[in-house]
Design an enzyme around this catalytic site. Sequence first.
Site, PDB file in Angstrom:
ATOM      1  N   GLU A 105     -17.305 -15.990 -39.928  1.00  0.00           N
ATOM      2  CA  GLU A 105     -16.578 -14.899 -40.559  1.00  0.00           C
ATOM      3  C   GLU A 105     -17.026 -14.610 -41.991  1.00  0.00           C
ATOM      4  OE1 GLU A 105     -12.357 -15.300 -39.885  1.00  0.00           O
ATOM      5  OE2 GLU A 105     -12.649 -15.402 -37.712  1.00  0.00           O
TER       6      GLU A 105
ATOM      7  N   SER B 152     -19.616 -27.191 -23.830  1.00  0.00           N
ATOM      8  CA  SER B 152     -19.430 -27.978 -22.609  1.00  0.00           C
ATOM      9  C   SER B 152     -19.604 -27.143 -21.348  1.00  0.00           C
ATOM     10  CB  SER B 152     -18.051 -28.639 -22.537  1.00  0.00           C
ATOM     11  OG  SER B 152     -17.782 -29.362 -23.697  1.00  0.00           O
TER      12      SER B 152
ATOM     13  N   ASP C 290     -10.628 -17.787 -31.091  1.00  0.00           N
ATOM     14  CA  ASP C 290     -10.579 -17.746 -32.549  1.00  0.00           C
ATOM     15  C   ASP C 290      -9.188 -18.171 -32.997  1.00  0.00           C
ATOM     16  OD1 ASP C 290     -10.904 -17.302 -35.210  1.00  0.00           O
ATOM     17  OD2 ASP C 290     -11.247 -15.145 -35.071  1.00  0.00           O
TER      18      ASP C 290
ATOM     19  N   ASP D 228      -8.097 -17.749 -39.097  1.00  0.00           N
ATOM     20  CA  ASP D 228      -8.248 -16.452 -39.766  1.00  0.00           C
ATOM     21  C   ASP D 228      -8.302 -16.690 -41.269  1.00  0.00           C
ATOM     22  OD1 ASP D 228      -8.094 -14.625 -37.499  1.00  0.00           O
ATOM     23  OD2 ASP D 228      -6.014 -15.277 -37.321  1.00  0.00           O
TER      24      ASP D 228
END
Length: 793
Positions: free
Chosen positions: A187, A247, A319, A322
Amino acid sequence: MKLLKKLFFFFIGLSFLLLIAYWFIGKSLSPDYNGEIKISGLKDKVTVFYDDNGVPHINAQNNEDALRAFGYVHAQDRLWQMELIRRLAAGRLAEIFGKDLVRVDKLFSGLGIEEAAVNGIAKIDKTTEAYKLTMAYLDGVNQFIDKGATPLEFYLVGVEKEKYTLKDIYNVFGYMAFSFAAAHKTEPILTEVKEKYGEAHLQELIGSFSKNLTINKTQKNPEIQAAMSEAMNIIYDKLPVSSFMGSNSWVLAPEKTKNGKVILANDPHIGFSQPSVWYQSHIKTPTYEMYGFNLALTPFPLLGHNREYAYGLTMLANDDIDFYIEENNPDNSLEYKTENGFEKYKLFDKTIKVKGGQDTTYQIKVSRHGPIMNDIIDQVNYDKPIAMQWIYTKLPNQLLLDVSYDLSHASSIESFKRAPANVHAPGLNIMYGDAKGNVAWFSSAKLYQVRDSLCRQVYLDGASGKDEITEFLEFEENPQAINPDWNFVYSANQQIDTVRGELYPGYYQPQDRAKRIVDILKSQDKFSREEMKKMIFDVTSSTASTIIKDMLNGLDVNNLSSSEKEAFEIISAWDGTYKKNSVAATIYNRLLYEFYKSTFKDEMGKGFAVFLNTQTAKKILATQVKRQESVWWDDVTTKTVETRSDIINTTFKNAVSFLQNQLGDNVDNWTWDRVLSVEHEHAIGKAGGLLRKLFNVGPFKTVGGNEVLNNQIFDLDSTGYYKVKSGPSTRRVIDFSDIENSVAVLPTGQSGNVFSPYYKNQATKYVNGEFVKMKLNQEEIEKSENKLVLLPE
């Protein structure tokens, strides 16, 4: 001549004495795999059979005795690993390694992991079996500290052993949760792209997220900068323990297997280190049995199986972090703006002890969104405070006692579902299969909603209140599949299915591995365990040949030298298979580096090296190579306006020129095994010299590459050499038609004690794609040569 003769015998004698000393030290510091040991707190005798791979098979008359014994034997093989991971999560590495680890300690001590642990522990129900077993495990670990031999590493770094607490266990899960996240690397870069070059540049990057997808579909049926990014990269490079990466897993329903029973395969991708991240054990009592894989300092296995069911994990890659830009009060820097006026930051004073240096003291400011990253990462020079909101610390986290206990103590698929429903962070894909024929995949995380059109891939507005979470979702809305009609479930960290009609945001891996899994599983009707063992070691990319075709479309082949033409012919015919003798694999990875460099480095600047190895860079590749028009084609450092054709021709010629200088003019000699290697580094072995030879395992030549099923994860960089840093932390194949012959393998060995015969005994098997049996048959187990008996004190 006589002098030389005397010197010769002197050195022979000295060498002999050193060998004797090494042998005695090894004997005194190695784990006890035989004999009898008395430990307090046991109600009955516990017998531990060590099989020929050093796996303890613990037989106890009750569950508390079993966990107390497990804590003891876990510690004697992995105490140094436990010490590192508890210090890392708490910000205490500089105490033993010195000032070079201060920046690592500053980050982790400032994330709120310890504070979350304290809050979680305060709410524990101490009457539950999960709590009682956890405390029994801790007691076993601490009794080894009192009674057992001190590992060599403690002497070498000069650190005293300390007893472990429940907070240390919670901190391990906090570290795991943070290392799963990707937002802190990506980000900041995307924010800088938007601020410096505008919306068009940003949209070409994040617009690719919804293209070239193999989506993990939902279906439920009736049950049977880059400154911060660069700093994070530097910090991760200094970590002395494994970080969690990705994975693979797939579970075949009975209709999809030749023997008509469920088969589960799983290989979590985690940073390579020595010792390996997982510790195997088999625990059996009158009421419980589980063959499990545990992280250091954790009582319940996150991977496991018994005769009734099996489960595994992959990283969800949603996600759950933030970043918010806060606005300070111009008259008081200890306050920040909200939609309701100014609020005071919470202040925390932290001290980092530094071996051989002065202690470092600093203060962290915490807003409603989380810690101010400017305070804990020195390189963050953003002109406003940046707060990190992380679901792991924002919400009460039940990962330890509820989730890991429920995973390993289920009695049916119904009871097993309690565990996925309680995961908040890190996001996990939890895979399930059982002897009754059920298969399931659960995307497990606390998902949430924000306002429409809000882009969470860049910094958010912390002051207005408009960018806040609007709603947390119930678990039943999470994508999941239970007994789907396509007869298998799978996960390779790819994009999950829609949530409320929209693709849920995250830093998912490109479709490569997911597509390969689906392609293989759809290639025939039924599979055997042997075919699954081959599949988990598969080294063919599902997308590389297409990417090459699209990338080189428009290359001026009439303007190539003879060596360039030969390289072009080899790479054009490549099927994407990463074998040791592959020349095309070497050409392909250099082409990738040169393509990224020619396309993005001029705008990215210092952030390019970090961007190059993010999920964003991987995901945009298939789309970017096909674009005829792109804002990224032009090199902003030149007066001319470059086109796609310019980039492609420059990419190819630069790649061939580099490989000629690196590997010679003979293109046939550019084989993959000359540039790819793997070494499992020990925290002390990183110092090099004799310590490297003593503690590290490898290096080895290997097969595989980035984003194939045998995922050998390395960084693309300017060197042209690829040092594998991560990969399958174990490979497991569990077959319910022959459960006693299910198999697994570790990258190095079961023990973290350098004097143990199980320190690296699986390393060669691992690089060759071989397996060892996970024994469940009691009669076979009792034939083991090594038997340790723990007696009540």
